[in-house]
Design a protein around this motif. Structure first.
Motif, PDB file in Angstrom:
ATOM      1  N   PRO A  34      12.259   6.494  10.822  1.00  0.00           N
ATOM      2  CA  PRO A  34      11.722   5.904   9.579  1.00  0.00           C
ATOM      3  C   PRO A  34      10.840   4.692   9.827  1.00  0.00           C
ATOM      4  CG  PRO A  34      14.022   6.510   9.288  1.00  0.00           C
ATOM      5  CD  PRO A  34      13.711   6.729  10.740  1.00  0.00           C
ATOM      6  N   GLY A  35      11.202   3.843  10.782  1.00  0.00           N
ATOM      7  CA  GLY A  35      10.389   2.659  11.051  1.00  0.00           C
ATOM      8  C   GLY A  35       8.987   3.001  11.510  1.00  0.00           C
ATOM      9  N   VAL A  36       8.844   4.076  12.269  1.00  0.00           N
ATOM     10  CA  VAL A  36       7.519   4.517  12.711  1.00  0.00           C
ATOM     11  C   VAL A  36       6.744   5.096  11.536  1.00  0.00           C
ATOM     12  CG1 VAL A  36       6.283   6.144  14.188  1.00  0.00           C
ATOM     13  CG2 VAL A  36       8.268   4.915  15.080  1.00  0.00           C
ATOM     14  N   VAL A  37       7.413   5.887  10.707  1.00  0.00           N
ATOM     15  CA  VAL A  37       6.750   6.477   9.539  1.00  0.00           C
ATOM     16  C   VAL A  37       6.251   5.382   8.599  1.00  0.00           C
ATOM     17  CG1 VAL A  37       7.091   7.927   7.510  1.00  0.00           C
ATOM     18  CG2 VAL A  37       8.086   8.606   9.705  1.00  0.00           C
ATOM     19  N   GLU A  38       7.053   4.338   8.432  1.00  0.00           N
ATOM     20  CA  GLU A  38       6.643   3.230   7.561  1.00  0.00           C
ATOM     21  C   GLU A  38       5.423   2.513   8.130  1.00  0.00           C
ATOM     22  OE1 GLU A  38      10.220   0.980   7.398  1.00  0.00           O
ATOM     23  OE2 GLU A  38      11.299   2.519   6.248  1.00  0.00           O
ATOM     24  N   ALA A  39       5.399   2.305   9.446  1.00  0.00           N
ATOM     25  CA  ALA A  39       4.243   1.661  10.069  1.00  0.00           C
ATOM     26  C   ALA A  39       2.994   2.510   9.902  1.00  0.00           C
ATOM     27  CB  ALA A  39       4.525   1.410  11.550  1.00  0.00           C
ATOM     28  N   VAL A  40       3.133   3.818  10.023  1.00  0.00           N
ATOM     29  CA  VAL A  40       1.998   4.724   9.843  1.00  0.00           C
ATOM     30  C   VAL A  40       1.479   4.639   8.409  1.00  0.00           C
ATOM     31  CG1 VAL A  40       1.361   7.167   9.725  1.00  0.00           C
ATOM     32  CG2 VAL A  40       2.631   6.305  11.702  1.00  0.00           C
ATOM     33  N   ALA A  41       2.397   4.598   7.443  1.00  0.00           N
ATOM     34  CA  ALA A  41       1.981   4.533   6.040  1.00  0.00           C
ATOM     35  C   ALA A  41       1.241   3.233   5.746  1.00  0.00           C
ATOM     36  CB  ALA A  41       3.205   4.667   5.134  1.00  0.00           C
ATOM     37  N   ARG A  42       1.749   2.124   6.274  1.00  0.00           N
ATOM     38  CA  ARG A  42       1.071   0.848   6.048  1.00  0.00           C
ATOM     39  C   ARG A  42      -0.323   0.844   6.668  1.00  0.00           C
ATOM     40  NH1 ARG A  42       6.238  -1.179   7.369  1.00  0.00           N
ATOM     41  NH2 ARG A  42       5.514  -1.655   9.493  1.00  0.00           N
ATOM     42  N   ALA A  43      -0.411   1.337   7.888  1.00  0.00           N
ATOM     43  CA  ALA A  43      -1.709   1.350   8.571  1.00  0.00           C
ATOM     44  C   ALA A  43      -2.681   2.295   7.897  1.00  0.00           C
ATOM     45  CB  ALA A  43      -1.517   1.745  10.034  1.00  0.00           C
ATOM     46  N   GLY A  44      -2.154   3.347   7.287  1.00  0.00           N
ATOM     47  CA  GLY A  44      -3.020   4.316   6.630  1.00  0.00           C
ATOM     48  C   GLY A  44      -3.818   3.732   5.482  1.00  0.00           C
ATOM     49  N   ALA A  45      -3.338   2.639   4.916  1.00  0.00           N
ATOM     50  CA  ALA A  45      -4.050   2.015   3.803  1.00  0.00           C
ATOM     51  C   ALA A  45      -5.280   1.253   4.254  1.00  0.00           C
ATOM     52  CB  ALA A  45      -3.100   1.076   3.057  1.00  0.00           C
ATOM     53  N   THR A  46      -5.491   1.136   5.560  1.00  0.00           N
ATOM     54  CA  THR A  46      -6.620   0.349   6.075  1.00  0.00           C
ATOM     55  C   THR A  46      -7.616   1.184   6.867  1.00  0.00           C
ATOM     56  OG1 THR A  46      -5.535  -0.241   8.172  1.00  0.00           O
ATOM     57  CG2 THR A  46      -5.061  -1.628   6.258  1.00  0.00           C
ATOM     58  N   VAL A  47      -7.534   2.504   6.743  1.00  0.00           N
ATOM     59  CA  VAL A  47      -8.369   3.335   7.619  1.00  0.00           C
ATOM     60  C   VAL A  47      -9.840   3.343   7.219  1.00  0.00           C
ATOM     61  CG1 VAL A  47      -6.465   4.816   8.347  1.00  0.00           C
ATOM     62  CG2 VAL A  47      -7.807   5.434   6.317  1.00  0.00           C
ATOM     63  N   ASN A  48     -10.208   2.637   6.163  1.00  0.00           N
ATOM     64  CA  ASN A  48     -11.633   2.467   5.867  1.00  0.00           C
ATOM     65  C   ASN A  48     -12.282   1.446   6.804  1.00  0.00           C
ATOM     66  OD1 ASN A  48      -9.914   0.628   4.344  1.00  0.00           O
ATOM     67  ND2 ASN A  48     -11.832  -0.253   3.540  1.00  0.00           N
ATOM     68  N   ARG A  49     -11.452   0.751   7.594  1.00  0.00           N
ATOM     69  CA  ARG A  49     -11.958  -0.229   8.550  1.00  0.00           C
ATOM     70  C   ARG A  49     -11.790   0.294   9.977  1.00  0.00           C
ATOM     71  NH1 ARG A  49     -14.930  -3.326   5.200  1.00  0.00           N
ATOM     72  NH2 ARG A  49     -13.678  -4.106   3.443  1.00  0.00           N
ATOM     73  N   TYR A  50     -12.657  -0.191  10.870  1.00  0.00           N
ATOM     74  CA  TYR A  50     -12.518   0.184  12.271  1.00  0.00           C
ATOM     75  C   TYR A  50     -11.220  -0.387  12.848  1.00  0.00           C
ATOM     76  CZ  TYR A  50     -17.322   1.903  12.652  1.00  0.00           C
ATOM     77  OH  TYR A  50     -18.471   2.624  12.514  1.00  0.00           O
ATOM     78  N   PRO A  51     -10.664   0.301  13.829  1.00  0.00           N
ATOM     79  CA  PRO A  51      -9.478  -0.248  14.499  1.00  0.00           C
ATOM     80  C   PRO A  51      -9.841  -1.427  15.388  1.00  0.00           C
ATOM     81  CG  PRO A  51     -10.182   1.772  15.578  1.00  0.00           C
ATOM     82  CD  PRO A  51     -11.041   1.627  14.359  1.00  0.00           C
ATOM     83  N   ASP A  52      -8.831  -2.164  15.793  1.00  0.00           N
ATOM     84  CA  ASP A  52      -9.011  -3.264  16.742  1.00  0.00           C
ATOM     85  C   ASP A  52      -9.479  -2.672  18.070  1.00  0.00           C
ATOM     86  OD1 ASP A  52      -8.818  -5.332  18.543  1.00  0.00           O
ATOM     87  OD2 ASP A  52      -6.662  -5.649  18.290  1.00  0.00           O
ATOM     88  N   PRO A  53     -10.717  -2.942  18.506  1.00  0.00           N
ATOM     89  CA  PRO A  53     -11.215  -2.307  19.741  1.00  0.00           C
ATOM     90  C   PRO A  53     -10.463  -2.753  20.982  1.00  0.00           C
ATOM     91  CG  PRO A  53     -12.737  -4.002  19.004  1.00  0.00           C
ATOM     92  CD  PRO A  53     -11.717  -3.848  17.906  1.00  0.00           C
TER      93      PRO A  53
END
Length: 376
Positions: free
Chosen positions: A43-62
């Motif tokens: 569950p902790g990994v799934v929650e992290a994925v969900a939170r990060a998914g809200a920012t995918v309009n931005r580039y990742p940290d290179p």
């Protein structure tokens, strides 16, 4: 009709083909071919994925800063000694590209990770393949094949596809035989599954060997195969140069956050690894009772050295809705999966033995056996 001119080497390469039936909406095959974790994400990994998914309009940290900082803490090292890529495969590609001067060679065992020769060919590096001995790296033979043209040596430890492990003392001795100008990469994708009293990682050898890098992945024990994240540890000056060969923004924001979360949940995830190791023992013991030759594995898969029977046995399993990885002429690799899937595989393996009483698993020798079509 004319076609654009592409590199001639592409015509010599076979495309990578995963086992049939594993992907898409109609996927029903029991997945024992790709060495994935059979466990769903915590569950902790799934929650992290969900939170990060809200920012995918931005580039990742290179620079993958938070992930590299977390890895540095885990391994007790400095951030400048770590590079992150889209799976350890992407880092392997960067290694080949980084040594690809004209005439360069790369030495590795064979059979080993099947993509090594392809990466070499694409980089214009000659692949020097050294046969295994008793399904294990022959480090002395590999050292003997190193020439002035050798720029890279790869040791897959534990080895894919045979599952065998090079002892720590053997690896230490081998490193003294490699010229310091030659890069050595120890591919430890399956490190977490190795068991034994002696240390099995090359990480503690990096300090004494600036030409050594160690690769790890989040795809296996950490269960993030779908997010493609891996890392490399080595001398800071070498890592700094290798980072230049890595594509920017290659590791997605979701992957970076999931990997950081997985590191924080390592105790829970590694308990799952313990269960896979126990299941590996159960399946291997059952195969040995059936009469198969199965090397002692230190990974999350088992190797059946079937020689010329390998493709036939792969087809046998596929017709029973079981995906295994057949290496024609060599053997069959079987992932350790969920107990139910493993039981179906054991039943198929037992049926093969009954249908072919004169076949000799493990040696590739047979006096007489029916074809798959006849026995199915």
């Amino acid at each position: 009709m004319s076609h654009p001119s592409l590199r001639a080497v592409l015509g010599t390469l076979a495309p990578y083909r995963p086992s049939a039936g594993l992907h898409g909406p109609a996927a029903t095959t029991r997945p024992l071919s790709a060495n994935e974790s059979p466990h769903t994400p915590l569950p902790g990994v799934v929650e992290a994925v969900a939170r990060a998914g809200a920012t995918v309009n931005r580039y990742p940290d290179p620079g993958c800063g938070p992930l590299i900082r977390a890895l540095a803490r885990v391994h007790g090292t400095t951030e400048d000694r770590i590079a992150v890529g889209a799976g350890s495969l992407a880092l392997l590609q960067a290694l080949f590209q980084s040594v690809a001067d004209p005439g360069a060679e790369a030495v590795h065992a064979w059979p080993s990770f099947e993509v090594y020769p392809t990466l070499a060919a694409l980089a214009g590096v000659e692949s020097v393949q050294v046969p295994l001995t008793d399904q294990t790296h022959d480090l002395r033979a590999m050292a003997d094949r190193i020439s002035p043209r050798t720029r890279l040596v790869i040791v897959c430890n534990p080895n894919n596809p045979t599952g065998t492990l090079v002892a720590h003392d053997e690896l230490r001795a081998f490193l003294t035989l490699v010229p310091p100008t030659c890069l050595v990469a120890v591919d430890e994708a399956y490190h977490e599954y190795a068991r034994g009293p002696a240390p099995s990682t090359a990480l503690d050898l990096c300090a004494g060997h600036p030409n050594l890098v160690v690769l790890r992945t989040f795809s296996k024990a950490y269960g993030l195969a779908g997010l493609r994240t891996g890392y490399l540890v080595g001398d800071a000056s070498v890592v700094g140069e290798l980072r230049k060969a890595c594509l920017p923004y290659a590791v997605s924001t979701v992957a970076q956050h999931a990997a950081v979360a997985a590191l924080g949940l390592a105790d829970q995830l590694l308990r799952r690894v313990d269960s896979t190791v126990a299941e590996r023992t159960r399946v291997r013991d059952a195969l040995l009772r059936q009469g198969w030759d199965v090397p002692d594995s230190r990974t999350n898969f088992l190797w059946l050295p079937l020689g010329p029977l390998a493709a036939d046995f792969g087809t046998w399993c596929a017709r029973r809705d079981i995906a295994v990885r057949a290496f024609p002429g060599l053997g069959v690799r079987v992932s350790v999966g969920a107990a139910e899937d493993d039981d179906h595989f054991l039943a198929a393996a037992g049926a093969w033995r009954s249908a072919r009483p004169t076949a000799t698993p493990g040696t590739g020798q047979t006096r007489q056996f029916r074809t798959t079509a006849e026995a199915s």
